[in-house]
Every structure is written in C-alpha cells, then in structure tokens.
Design a protein around this motif. Structure first.
Motif, PDB file in Angstrom:
ATOM      1  N   CYS A 119      12.160 -38.282 -23.043  1.00 10.80           N
ATOM      2  CA  CYS A 119      13.390 -38.844 -22.331  1.00 10.80           C
ATOM      3  C   CYS A 119      14.287 -39.544 -23.191  1.00 10.80           C
ATOM      4  O   CYS A 119      15.041 -40.315 -22.771  1.00 10.80           O
ATOM      5  N   LEU A 120      14.045 -39.774 -24.544  1.00 13.82           N
ATOM      6  CA  LEU A 120      14.782 -40.506 -25.354  1.00 13.82           C
ATOM      7  C   LEU A 120      16.036 -40.198 -26.053  1.00 13.82           C
ATOM      8  O   LEU A 120      16.151 -40.301 -27.300  1.00 13.82           O
ATOM      9  N   SER A 121      17.030 -39.433 -25.503  1.00 14.60           N
ATOM     10  CA  SER A 121      18.078 -39.025 -25.940  1.00 14.60           C
ATOM     11  C   SER A 121      19.122 -38.515 -24.946  1.00 14.60           C
ATOM     12  O   SER A 121      18.660 -37.846 -23.807  1.00 14.60           O
TER      13      SER A 121
ATOM     14  N   SER B  11      18.897 -36.964 -21.208  1.00 14.08           N
ATOM     15  CA  SER B  11      17.566 -36.261 -21.313  1.00 14.08           C
ATOM     16  C   SER B  11      17.275 -35.100 -20.191  1.00 14.08           C
ATOM     17  O   SER B  11      16.403 -34.379 -20.697  1.00 14.08           O
TER      18      SER B  11
ATOM     19  N   GLY C 274      19.029 -44.598 -19.062  1.00 11.05           N
ATOM     20  CA  GLY C 274      20.258 -45.085 -19.947  1.00 11.05           C
ATOM     21  C   GLY C 274      21.440 -44.111 -19.518  1.00 11.05           C
ATOM     22  O   GLY C 274      22.473 -44.152 -20.369  1.00 11.05           O
ATOM     23  N   GLY C 275      21.013 -42.980 -18.718  1.00 13.08           N
ATOM     24  CA  GLY C 275      22.272 -42.149 -18.522  1.00 13.08           C
ATOM     25  C   GLY C 275      21.584 -40.546 -18.392  1.00 13.08           C
ATOM     26  O   GLY C 275      22.551 -39.781 -18.069  1.00 13.08           O
ATOM     27  N   SER C 276      20.334 -40.502 -18.477  1.00 14.78           N
ATOM     28  CA  SER C 276      19.856 -39.286 -18.520  1.00 14.78           C
ATOM     29  C   SER C 276      20.014 -38.174 -17.669  1.00 14.78           C
ATOM     30  O   SER C 276      19.836 -36.941 -17.723  1.00 14.78           O
TER      31      SER C 276
ATOM     32  N   ILE D 179       9.787 -44.755 -18.710  1.00  9.60           N
ATOM     33  CA  ILE D 179      10.067 -45.138 -19.791  1.00  9.60           C
ATOM     34  C   ILE D 179       9.956 -46.820 -19.770  1.00  9.60           C
ATOM     35  O   ILE D 179       9.191 -47.577 -20.322  1.00  9.60           O
TER      36      ILE D 179
HETATM   37  N1  LIG Z   1      16.395 -41.673 -20.717  1.00  3.98           N
HETATM   38  C1  LIG Z   1      17.530 -42.073 -20.883  1.00  3.98           C
HETATM   39  O1  LIG Z   1      18.183 -42.121 -19.753  1.00  3.98           O
HETATM   40  C2  LIG Z   1      18.276 -42.060 -21.869  1.00  3.98           C
HETATM   41  C3  LIG Z   1      19.479 -41.629 -22.173  1.00  3.98           C
HETATM   42  C4  LIG Z   1      20.108 -41.834 -23.426  1.00  3.98           C
HETATM   43  C5  LIG Z   1      19.536 -42.206 -24.447  1.00  3.98           C
HETATM   44  C6  LIG Z   1      18.258 -42.725 -24.153  1.00  3.98           C
HETATM   45  C7  LIG Z   1      17.553 -42.669 -23.156  1.00  3.98           C
END
Ligand SMILES: NC(=O)c1ccccc1
Length: 504
Positions: free
Chosen positions: A145-147, A171, A193-195, A223
């Motif tokens: 989930c890291l992007s 993600s 982070g916005g996924s 996370i």
């Molecule tokens: N898991 C997230 O929300 C995420 C989103 C964008 C970048 C890194 C993490």
C-alpha cells in the motif's frame, strides 16, 4: 512441542544485540532463572489461537488469467455469499488485497508475502456478509500500500479504465478500477496518505476516507495505527453512504476506535446543498504540481455548489500545509517500526492480532532486496529518523498533529465542509517496466501533499468526480469535522443529482 530454550551462548548473543555485555558466567546465571517464563510460553504454544470464527463458507477461488483480468485489477476471484437479506443484498463487493478474507490468499501487492492465507475475516468482511453482500474477491493494490500510483504492485500494474497505459491511482488501485469499470458494485479501500481518494479521483468514482476510528480496521494489514483508515469506494454517492452504514461502529478489537460516533448516513441523501457552509481551501489549490485545468474544474464545482444554495467562501488554513509535513515522520518512521520491524502489526496495543501474518510477513527480511523502491526509500528515511534522531521527529510530529487538528476543528466551527482538489493532476502515464527510479518514485508520491493532511487530522474526506480534463476524471475533495460524514454525503449527493459529472 516445547518452546526452544536459548543456550547460554545464545543469551550472550542476544545481550550483545541489546548493547549489554555479559560474561559466560553471567549469561549462564541469567539463563538458569528463565524457566518460569519459558514454561508460560509453552502454555501459550499449546493452546489454539483465540480469533473470531469464520461465519460464511467459501472456497479458495482462483487467480484470474489475463483474459479475465484486462486491467490487472483483480488479484484473486472467489465468491463468498452472505446473508439472504440485508442492506447490501444483491451487491457484489471486492476487497483491497490488504483486507483479510479467511481461506483466500492475500499478498498486499508484495511478492514477499505471497502464499499467505489469513485464518480470520476482517470485521468489515463479516459486517458486509451479515448485511447480505456477496464478496467476489480481492483487488490488486500497491506494494504494501505504499504508493499513490498503480505501478508498484508485484502482481503487475493496474490500468485506468478511462485510458489504458495510465495510472488507476493507488494504493487501492484495483478497487478503483473495478468500480469504475462496472465489474463490481462496491469496493473496500484503505487510506493512510490518500490511497482511497487518489484512485477515486484518477478513476472517476466516489471514495471516502472515514473519520479515523469510525470503521474498524481489525483484520486489515496496517501501515501505521494513527493514520490507518479503511472505507467505501463506489460509483455513486448513495451506495457509498449505504456501505458506510454497514461498516461503521466499534468492534471492541481495534485500538483506533476510541469513541466512534455513528450516524444514519443514507438519511443525509436528498436533503440538498442549501444552507451548507463551504470553505474553499486556499492552500488546497496551491499544492506542488497543481494543474490549472484541474483547479478550474474544481472551482467550477464550487460554483455549482453555490448555485445549489450553499455558501462558498475562500478560507486560508495554513495547518493544511503543515499537516503534509507532519505526515512524513509519522508515516515513514511509523511504517518502518510497525509494518516492517513489527512484522505487520506492531506491538503495544490491545485487540485482535493476525498471528499468521506475523509469521509470514517476518520473512521480508530474507528477501529485502525484493521490496518495492517506494518501500525501500520510505524505510531508509524512517530508519534514519529512528536511529540517527532517536525517533524524536516522530514524537514531535505526533504533537504537532494535535495542533493541526485543533486548527482544522476551528475551521469546522465556521464551515460545514472544506472543498479543494483531491489531487493536483489527472491520471499520469504508467511507468514502463524498468523505468528510472526517479520516475517510479515521482509517480508514487507526487500527489500525497494534497490528501495526506486528512490522514494526519483524521477528518472524514471524500473524493467526488467533478468533470473530465482531456478525457480523464478530476476529483473534488470534501472534508468535514470528525464524525460528520453526513454533511459530506448531503453535499455530494446534491452535486451528483445536479447532472452527470462526465459532462461538467
Ligand atoms: N497508503 C497510502 O495511503 C499511501 C498513499 C500514497 C503514498 C503512500 C501511501
């Protein structure tokens, strides 16, 4: 089977790793005094695990081949039928592949976890099945989930249904793509982070990051506890509200849930936007990489709200920008410690742990070179903060997060909703296999400054499609005070009823 007792030599090695120096005699003396503790470990080892029972039968399903998976959005197909009746009867739901579906493989986008099969359903899975849903499988997601792109998943990239070769956003990439393509009715996403909101914006669907702690995270791979959220992704606002009604509320197993306040979300639908006080978030239109055409579409959306009877005025909230900075130490040190060093879930909280995930995910250490570039750079920064700076910036960021929350709460004294673009851009081109590191990292992180502030504050935040720029969807982000998802749905439903966003 008895737990293995360490030898005196092993005790000396452990001690050295903990910065203690023990003589052989001291090591032997300590070792001789450990039996009561290890006897207790034997007691634990002999008992079966104590986990929620699986309520609905299922078969393992299958991994679809390319002909069944044109977008790369499916990780696994399987069918679990829920109750006969309920709010979600007849609805087909896909889960982001970081959500545990017992008996069905889960790899969370990462080859290092491939082969893992959870033993228990996530709380939200049981809730949806109890409400009559059919769960149809697992959607591809980014590597742990890291992007925010859709190019880092080991099963392969996910294509945007609006344009092949373009990012679906991440993600929760497969969740966004499958809803947008009409292959499922509802999807579950995750957002640190916005996924949830990023793929919702890129794919032109409705994605809600609920208030932190509103929806139980139990059974979803974390996370970082303080920014972990899971929530609904749907084509329409009404479905989103309906799904949240099923998902929301305490389960008694999740440390994120202090005192969640649930509401009848579908009752907010059809009330119109008249009288809603909307603040146009100045800083949200000035994030790095902001494209004018995207900002213009969102401003046009704000004007539409005004026509619908809401009051709209510009508001500056510098804390929004600070929150994006605060997110970095929390996310990077937090994920290194909890998700990676902590074998998936970390320690020091009460609730339901996935023991099998501890075992399976601990194996990343033997294959760390296979981790994604986005995870590597995140762990390298996080570890630097943890070791060189003793974690003090994580600690300070958590304190500043409280200050940011206070500033947001003040703004919500004056406005029901804050409105800004979900993202600075529309979907970007998927990096080709073997693309330069710089491109891989940029496409993954270039958009997080817009969405990550609401992960820090915990406020509910929804991405709503508000138009197309060159044929690609634009997301408008609505954020409310804690637990006021109803105001978001009220506004979003009025906007949706005003016309088809594809024509805006
Ligand atoms: N898991 C997230 O929300 C995420 C989103 C964008 C970048 C890194 C993490």
């Amino acid at each position: 089977m008895a737990i293995t007792r360490p030898s005196a030599t092993q005790i000396r090695e452990l001690a050295a790793g903990l910065h203690m120096s023990l003589s052989p005699e001291e090591a032997a003396a300590y070792r001789a005094l450990m039996d009561a503790s290890f006897d207790a470990y034997d007691v634990i080892d002999a008992l079966p695990d104590y986990i929620p029972a699986v309520k609905y039968p299922r078969t393992p399903g299958h991994r679809p081949g390319p002909e069944e998976n044109p977008l790369g959005a499916w990780y696994w197909k399987s069918e679990v039928k829920g109750a006969e009746h309920g709010k979600l009867a007849g609805k087909r739901v896909v889960l982001k592949d970081n959500v545990a579906l017992a008996g069905v493989p889960m790899m969370n986008g990462a080859s290092t976890l491939e082969g893992f099969v959870p033993a228990a359903d996530a709380t939200i899975v049981t809730r949806m099945l109890d409400a009559g849903a059919t769960i149809v499988g697992k959607a591809t997601c980014e590597h742990f989930c890291l992007s925010g792109g859709s190019h880092t998943s080991d099963p392969g990239p996910v294509h945007n249904p609006h344009r092949r070769g373009y990012s679906a956003g991440g993600s929760s990439s497969g969740s966004g793509a499958l809803v947008a393509a009409g292959e499922v009715d509802l999807a579950i996403g995750g957002d640190q982070g916005g996924s949830i909101r990023i793929p919702a914006a890129y794919c032109g669907i409705v994605g809600l990051k609920p208030t932190h702690g509103l929806v139980p995270y139990t059974g979803v791979m974390p996370i970082e506890t303080t920014i972990d959220h899971t929530g609904p992704m749907t084509a329409r606002v009404a479905d989103n509200a309906l799904l949240l009604e099923v998902l929301a509320g305490p389960d008694g197993l999740d440390p994120r849930q202090y005192a969640p306040q649930v509401a009848p979300y579908t009752e907010a639908l059809g009330k119109g936007a008249k009288g809603l006080r909307i603040g146009l978030l100045t800083e949200g239109f000035a994030v790095p990489g902001m494209q004018e055409a995207v900002a213009d579409k969102v401003r046009a959306g704000a004007a539409r709200f005004e026509r619908l009877g809401a009051t709209v005025e510009e508001v500056s909230l510098p804390a929004y920008r600070l929150a994006a900075a605060v997110w970095q130490p929390i996310a990077l040190e937090g994920l290194t410690q909890q998700m990676m060093v902590g074998n998936g879930m970390g320690f020091n909280w009460k609730g339901a742990y996935d023991v099998g995930l501890f075992d399976a995910h601990a194996g990343w250490r033997g294959r760390a070179d296979d981790l994604s570039a986005t995870l590597k750079i995140s762990m390298l920064i996080g570890q630097w903060g943890l070791t060189h700076y003793r974690g003090r910036y994580y600690a300070k960021a958590q304190n500043l997060a409280r200050q940011v929350r206070t500033d947001f709460a003040d703004a919500f004294g004056r406005y029901d909703l804050l409105l800004c673009p979900t993202l600075p851009c529309t979907a970007t081109k998927l990096p080709e296999a073997g693309a330069p590191l710089e491109e891989v990292i940029a496409r993954a992180f270039e958009m997080v400054a817009s969405t990550s502030p609401m992960d820090v504050t915990g406020n509910p935040s929804l991405s709503l499609p508000c138009g197309l720029v060159d044929g690609l969807p634009v997301g408008l982000m609505l954020t409310a005070r804690d637990w006021n998802e109803s105001a978001i749905y009220q506004a979003a439903a009025a906007f949706e009823a005003d016309g088809d966003w594809r024509g805006f």
